[in-house]
Write a protein that holds these residues in place. Structure first.
Motif, PDB file in Angstrom:
ATOM      1  N   LYS A   1       0.856  -1.299  -0.097  1.00  0.00           N
ATOM      2  CA  LYS A   1      -0.061  -0.041   0.081  1.00  0.00           C
ATOM      3  C   LYS A   1       0.767   1.283  -0.097  1.00  0.00           C
TER       4      LYS A   1
ATOM      5  N   VAL B   1      -8.943   6.771   8.416  1.00  0.00           N
ATOM      6  CA  VAL B   1      -8.692   5.579   8.013  1.00  0.00           C
ATOM      7  C   VAL B   1      -7.237   4.893   8.361  1.00  0.00           C
TER       8      VAL B   1
ATOM      9  N   LYS C   1      -4.455   1.951   7.641  1.00  0.00           N
ATOM     10  CA  LYS C   1      -4.015   0.704   6.930  1.00  0.00           C
ATOM     11  C   LYS C   1      -2.515   0.361   7.406  1.00  0.00           C
TER      12      LYS C   1
ATOM     13  N   VAL D   1      -7.176  -2.741   6.942  1.00  0.00           N
ATOM     14  CA  VAL D   1      -7.711  -1.522   6.846  1.00  0.00           C
ATOM     15  C   VAL D   1      -8.687  -1.323   8.186  1.00  0.00           C
TER      16      VAL D   1
ATOM     17  N   GLU E   1      -4.880   7.657   6.671  1.00  0.00           N
ATOM     18  CA  GLU E   1      -5.490   8.207   5.402  1.00  0.00           C
ATOM     19  C   GLU E   1      -6.822   8.972   5.824  1.00  0.00           C
ATOM     20  N   GLU E   2      -7.042  10.078   4.920  1.00  0.00           N
ATOM     21  CA  GLU E   2      -8.201  10.871   4.975  1.00  0.00           C
ATOM     22  C   GLU E   2      -9.465  10.019   4.803  1.00  0.00           C
ATOM     23  N   PHE E   3     -10.652  10.035   5.440  1.00  0.00           N
ATOM     24  CA  PHE E   3     -11.800   9.181   4.970  1.00  0.00           C
ATOM     25  C   PHE E   3     -12.359   9.801   3.917  1.00  0.00           C
ATOM     26  N   LEU E   4     -12.827   9.130   2.913  1.00  0.00           N
ATOM     27  CA  LEU E   4     -13.697   9.681   2.057  1.00  0.00           C
ATOM     28  C   LEU E   4     -15.185   9.087   2.101  1.00  0.00           C
TER      29      LEU E   4
ATOM     30  N   GLU F   1     -18.600   2.926  -3.780  1.00  0.00           N
ATOM     31  CA  GLU F   1     -17.446   2.273  -4.181  1.00  0.00           C
ATOM     32  C   GLU F   1     -17.789   1.401  -5.428  1.00  0.00           C
TER      33      GLU F   1
ATOM     34  N   LYS G   1     -19.362  -5.919   0.800  1.00  0.00           N
ATOM     35  CA  LYS G   1     -18.001  -6.405   1.344  1.00  0.00           C
ATOM     36  C   LYS G   1     -18.495  -6.992   3.112  1.00  0.00           C
TER      37      LYS G   1
ATOM     38  N   LEU H   1      -9.195   4.085  -3.882  1.00  0.00           N
ATOM     39  CA  LEU H   1      -9.232   3.611  -3.027  1.00  0.00           C
ATOM     40  C   LEU H   1      -7.833   2.682  -2.798  1.00  0.00           C
ATOM     41  N   GLU H   2      -7.788   1.869  -3.735  1.00  0.00           N
ATOM     42  CA  GLU H   2      -6.612   0.949  -4.099  1.00  0.00           C
ATOM     43  C   GLU H   2      -6.643   0.229  -5.210  1.00  0.00           C
TER      44      GLU H   2
HETATM   45  P1  AMP Z   1      -8.575  -1.118   0.714  1.00  0.00           P
HETATM   46  O1  AMP Z   1      -8.166  -2.299   0.985  1.00  0.00           O
HETATM   47  O2  AMP Z   1      -7.562   0.021   0.834  1.00  0.00           O
HETATM   48  O3  AMP Z   1      -9.414  -0.809  -0.543  1.00  0.00           O
HETATM   49  O4  AMP Z   1      -9.611  -0.792   1.791  1.00  0.00           O
HETATM   50  C1  AMP Z   1     -10.650  -1.856   2.118  1.00  0.00           C
HETATM   51  C2  AMP Z   1     -12.212  -0.941   2.431  1.00  0.00           C
HETATM   52  O5  AMP Z   1     -11.808  -0.002   3.334  1.00  0.00           O
HETATM   53  C3  AMP Z   1     -12.472  -0.353   1.025  1.00  0.00           C
HETATM   54  O6  AMP Z   1     -13.126  -1.090   0.149  1.00  0.00           O
HETATM   55  C4  AMP Z   1     -13.111   0.904   1.732  1.00  0.00           C
HETATM   56  O7  AMP Z   1     -14.435   0.200   1.931  1.00  0.00           O
HETATM   57  C5  AMP Z   1     -12.562   1.204   2.914  1.00  0.00           C
HETATM   58  N1  AMP Z   1     -11.624   2.290   2.739  1.00  0.00           N
HETATM   59  C6  AMP Z   1     -10.271   2.248   2.425  1.00  0.00           C
HETATM   60  N2  AMP Z   1      -9.849   3.489   2.458  1.00  0.00           N
HETATM   61  C7  AMP Z   1     -10.785   4.423   2.669  1.00  0.00           C
HETATM   62  C8  AMP Z   1     -10.858   5.834   2.656  1.00  0.00           C
HETATM   63  N3  AMP Z   1      -9.749   6.758   2.660  1.00  0.00           N
HETATM   64  N4  AMP Z   1     -12.114   6.283   2.792  1.00  0.00           N
HETATM   65  C9  AMP Z   1     -13.140   5.461   3.247  1.00  0.00           C
HETATM   66  N5  AMP Z   1     -13.215   4.294   3.098  1.00  0.00           N
HETATM   67  C10 AMP Z   1     -11.984   3.745   2.843  1.00  0.00           C
END
Ligand code: AMP
Ligand code: GLY
Length: 415
Positions: A103, A140, A142, A152, A181-184, A188, A210, A278-279
Motif C-alpha cells: 500500500k 482510516v 492501514k 484496514v 488516510e483521509e476518510f472519503l 464504491e 463486503k 481507494l486501492e
Molecule cells: P482497501 O483495502 O484500501 O481498499 O480498503 C478496504 C476497504 O476500506 C475499502 O473497500 C473501503 O470500503 C474502505 N476504505 C479504504 N480506504 C478508505 C478511505 N480513504 N475512505 C473511506 N473508506 C476507505
C-alpha cells in the motif's frame, strides 16, 4: 493449447469456466483448483505458493499458457520465474504487482503522479500511537503488505484508532509501516481493465458487498456478492476513469520501470469531490469475476493472447446485453471461525443456462458435496437488468441448502 490456471477459489472457478468454452483450449489444468471445477479442468495438487513445483509442472507437461488468479503467487515472483524459462504467463511481475501488495508503494506512486487518491501519510507504529490525539476523525488506518483483509480500519473514535493500531501491532513485521488516510465518503465501485502496460481495454464495473449482513452491517468479508455492470459508471464516467486514473497509473508504472501486464482492478470511490482510487489490485476481484465473466461474450483466451502479443489495441471485448448478479453462500460463523463438513443439497439439480454455480469452499466426499470453506458457493445469474438477474440468482440460491447457510438478501438492491 494447454492452459494452467493458478488458484482455487470462486474467482478461479469463474476463470476456468470461461476458458473451458474457448475452442483454442485442448487441455485445462487448475492448481490447486477445487472439486467444483472437476468437470472442466484437471486438478493439480500444487499450492499457489509453491512456485518451484508450478514452474516444473508447466515445463514437464508442456503448458502453453499459465493464468494467475490470486495475488500471493504474484508476490512470490511467479511471473518472472516463468518468463526466465521462456514459459508464457499472464499476470503482472512482482514489481508491478506491488501496486496491490504494498500500500505504501501504491500510495507513493499515486501521490507522485497526481492520481486522485485520499490524502495520506506513512508513519511508524510508534509515531502513529503518538499522533492519535491530533487525528481528525473519522480516519482510516492501514497497514502495509498483504494482511488477509485485516489491514484496514475505519476509526470513528480515538479508542477505535488505538484498537486498530493494537491489532496491527499483533501482526508483527507487517506493521512496520502504518498509513494514516483521509476518510472519503461515497459509493464504491470495482473497475477492471486488461492491459499490456501501454494500451488498456476497459472491462467494465461491478459493485461488491463486503459486509457479512444486509444493509452493510457486521464485519468485512472477502465479498458476499456483486452485480455488474454498475449503473454509476456511465460511458462518460468510464472515459474519465480511463483518462484520469487508469492511463496515468499505467504510465507511472512504466516510468518507474515496472510496466503492468494483466488484469488491473481499481477500487474506486465516487465522492461529491470526484472519483478517487481507494486501492489497486493486481488481479480480478472475488466475487466480481463471478459476476463479470458470465457477461463476457468474447473468448477470454483470445484477449489474453492478444495482450501477451502486444495486439490488445485491436481487441474490442464484446459483452452480453443485460446484467448479472452473484450471491455468495457462506458457512456458519464466517468471516470468523466457521463450520466445515456440512452436507450440501440441491447442487446437482438441472438449471437454466443463465445460472452459473461457482464453487469456492466445497469438497466432493463419499456422501456427496460438503462445505469446506468460509465462502462456499457463488450463485451467478444473467438477466435483462440487475433486478431480473437478482431475482433469478436468489431463486437458484434458495434451492441449495446446508446447515448454517448464510447469504445476504440485499445484493444489488441499493444501487
Ligand atoms: P482497501 O483495502 O484500501 O481498499 O480498503 C478496504 C476497504 O476500506 C475499502 O473497500 C473501503 O470500503 C474502505 N476504505 C479504504 N480506504 C478508505 C478511505 N480513504 N475512505 C473511506 N473508506 C476507505
Ligand atoms: N472483492 C474484493 C476483492 O477481490 O478484493
Amino acid at each position: 493449447m494447454k492452459v494452467l490456471v493458478i488458484g482455487g477459489g470462486g474467482r478461479e472457478h469463474a476463470i476456468v469456466w470461461k476458458i473451458a468454452q474457448s475452442p483454442l483450449v485442448t487441455q485445462l489444468f487448475c492448481a490447486p483448483g477445487n472439486h467444483g471445477m472437476r468437470s472442466v479442468a484437471e486438478l493439480i495438487q500444487i499450492p499457489v505458493d509453491d512456485i518451484d513445483r508450478l514452474v516444473s509442472f508447466a515445463k514437464v507437461r508442456g503448458v502453453d499458457l499459465t493464468i494467475v488468479g490470486p495475488e500471493l503467487p504474484l508476490s512470490l515472483n511467479i511471473v518472472d520465474r516463468f518468463r526466465e524459462l521462456g514459459l508464457r504467463i499472464f499476470g503482472p511481475t512482482r514489481a508491478a504487482a506491488k501496486i496491490e501488495t504494498s500500500k505504501v508503494f501504491s500510495k507513493n506512486l499515486m501521490q507522485k503522479y497526481n492520481i486522485p487518491t485520499a490524502k495520506s501519510e506513512v508513519l511508524s507504529l510508534a509515531k502513529a500511537y503518538e499522533r492519535v490525539p491530533e487525528m481528525e476523525l473519522p480516519i482510516v488506518i492501514k497497514v502495509d503488505g498483504l494482511a488477509g483483509g485485516k489491514g484496514v480500519v475505519i476509526a470513528h473514535t480515538q479508542a477505535e484508532v488505538i484498537a486498530g493500531l493494537d491489532q496491527f501491532k499483533k501482526m508483527g513485521k507487517a506493521a512496520n509501516q502504518i498509513i494514516i488516510e483521509e476518510f472519503l465518503n461515497g459509493k464504491e465501485v470495482s473497475f477492471f481493465v486488461v492491459t499490456d502496460g501501454v494500451h488498456a481495454c476497459p472491462m467494465g464495473s461491478a459493485q461488491d458487498h463486503k459486509r457479512i449482513f444486509d444493509n452493510d452491517l457486521g464485519p468485512n468479508t472477502g465479498g458476499m456478492g456483486a452485480f455488474s455492470p454498475s449503473p454509476l459508471i456511465t460511458p462518460e464516467i468510464e472515459k474519465e476513469i480511463m483518462s484520469k486514473l487508469i492511463y496515468p497509473t499505467l504510465e507511472a508504472l512504466s516510468k518507474e520501470g515496472c510496466p503492468y501486464l494483466g488484469v488491473l482492478y481499481a477500487g474506486l470511490i465516487l465522492t461529491k469531490k470526484g472519483i478517487y482510487v481507494l486501492e489497486f489490485n493486481a488481479r480480478w476481484g472475488d466475487p466480481e469475476a463471478q459476476a463479470l465473466l458470465p457477461r463476457m461474450e468474447t473468448d477470454w483466451i483470445e484477449v489474453v493472447e492478444a495482450t501477451l502479443d502486444g495486439r490488445l489495441k485491436d481487441v474490442k471485448i464484446q459483452w452480453k446485453t443485460g446484467a448479472s448478479t452473484c450471491v455468495v453462500l457462506s458457512a456458519e460463523g464466517y468471516p470468523g471461525n466457521y463450520t466445515k463438513g456440512e452436507l450440501i443439497s440441491g447442487l446437482d439439480e438441472k438449471r437454466p443456462n443463465n445460472i452459473m454455480i461457482f464453487h469456492a469452499g466445497t469438497k466432493h466426499s463419499d456422501e456427496g458435496w460438503i462445505t469446506e470453506g468460509g465462502r462456499v458457493l457463488a450463485i451467478s445469474a444473467l438477466g435483462s437488468n440487475i433486478s431480473d438477474a437478482r431475482d433469478q440468482a436468489y431463486a437458484a440460491a434458495k434451492k441449495i441448502e446446508f446447515k448454517g447457510i448464510h447469504f445476504r438478501t440485499d445484493i444489488g438492491k441499493s444501487l
